[in-house]
Design an enzyme around this catalytic site. Structure first.
Site, PDB file in Angstrom:
ATOM      1  N   PRO A   1     -95.774 -38.957 -82.063  1.00 53.73           N
ATOM      2  CA  PRO A   1     -95.966 -39.823 -80.895  1.00 53.73           C
ATOM      3  C   PRO A   1     -95.439 -39.228 -79.595  1.00 53.73           C
ATOM      4  O   PRO A   1     -94.459 -39.702 -79.035  1.00 53.73           O
ATOM      5  CB  PRO A   1     -95.223 -41.102 -81.277  1.00 53.73           C
ATOM      6  CG  PRO A   1     -94.179 -40.665 -82.230  1.00 53.73           C
ATOM      7  CD  PRO A   1     -94.719 -39.473 -82.960  1.00 53.73           C
ATOM      8  N   CYS A   2     -96.133 -38.214 -79.109  1.00 51.06           N
ATOM      9  CA  CYS A   2     -95.676 -37.537 -77.896  1.00 51.06           C
ATOM     10  C   CYS A   2     -95.804 -38.439 -76.671  1.00 51.06           C
ATOM     11  O   CYS A   2     -95.179 -38.186 -75.654  1.00 51.06           O
ATOM     12  CB  CYS A   2     -96.460 -36.246 -77.698  1.00 51.06           C
ATOM     13  SG  CYS A   2     -98.232 -36.490 -77.650  1.00 51.06           S
ATOM     14  N   HIS A   3     -96.612 -39.501 -76.779  1.00 50.42           N
ATOM     15  CA  HIS A   3     -96.760 -40.403 -75.628  1.00 50.42           C
ATOM     16  C   HIS A   3     -95.492 -41.223 -75.405  1.00 50.42           C
ATOM     17  O   HIS A   3     -95.326 -41.830 -74.363  1.00 50.42           O
ATOM     18  CB  HIS A   3     -97.952 -41.334 -75.859  1.00 50.42           C
ATOM     19  CG  HIS A   3     -97.828 -42.182 -77.081  1.00 50.42           C
ATOM     20  ND1 HIS A   3     -98.091 -41.699 -78.357  1.00 50.42           N
ATOM     21  CD2 HIS A   3     -97.434 -43.465 -77.239  1.00 50.42           C
ATOM     22  CE1 HIS A   3     -97.889 -42.684 -79.226  1.00 50.42           C
ATOM     23  NE2 HIS A   3     -97.486 -43.753 -78.584  1.00 50.42           N
TER      24      HIS A   3
END
Length: 149
Positions: free
Chosen positions: A113-115
DNA sequence: CAGTGTTCAGGAT
DNA sequence: ATCCTGAACACTG
């Protein structure tokens, strides 16, 4: 099980997924696509349900030592919460800029989950479109109108 | 070597 | 308080 590929609509974008069983090989955002099979948890997540695609596995950084620690740390930030590039860097024993580079090259967004990784003051970046990151964060925050605002 | 999805300290407005 | 710089950071191509 063989390698699967499919796409799912997300606002103006399409989420393309390539996976086998519960290990995801690639996730890609594109402006075009066609409805097809994607892992159930991804489809429900995109539909706004409170499920976390980070429950899947990723092939990312399997042999890439410097990024492996970063991706591991990123996966620990849960649905609806965020961490800064600096915080991830400290946990992974590297520098904030490397975290940024690792996020940009993340082959499986959503699963990793880089967001959820934001700048110290501000939202940080996102490839291919910052609007996707905004939409995801708003969605996880529980807002119903996640597009264009 | 230049370039990053950063961050921090310092200084001027 | 906000808006510049400049520099350090740990990699990558």
């Amino acid at each position: 099980m063989a390698l699967n590929e499919g796409a799912c609509r997300f606002g103006l974008w399409w989420v393309h997924v390539a996976w086998a069983d519960d290990v995801v090989h690639r996730v890609r955002f594109a402006k075009t696509g066609e409805e097809g099979a994607v892992p159930p948890v991804v489809r429900r997540y995109i539909a706004g349900q409170r499920v976390d695609p980070a429950s899947l596995q990723s092939t990312a950084a399997a042999d890439h030592a410097p990024f492996a620690a970063i991706y591991r740390a990123v996966r620990e930030v849960g649905y609806g919460s965020t961490a800064t590039y600096g915080a991830i860097a400290a946990q992974a024993g590297t520098s904030p800029r490397v975290v940024g580079t690792a996020m940009k090259r993340n082959p499986t967004p959503l699963v990793i989950p880089c967001h959820r990784i934001v700048a110290r003051d501000g939202i940080g970046g996102f490839t291919p479109d910052i609007g996707i990151k905004r939409a995801l964060l708003r969605m996880e925050a529980g807002e119903r109108r996640i597009f264009s605002r």
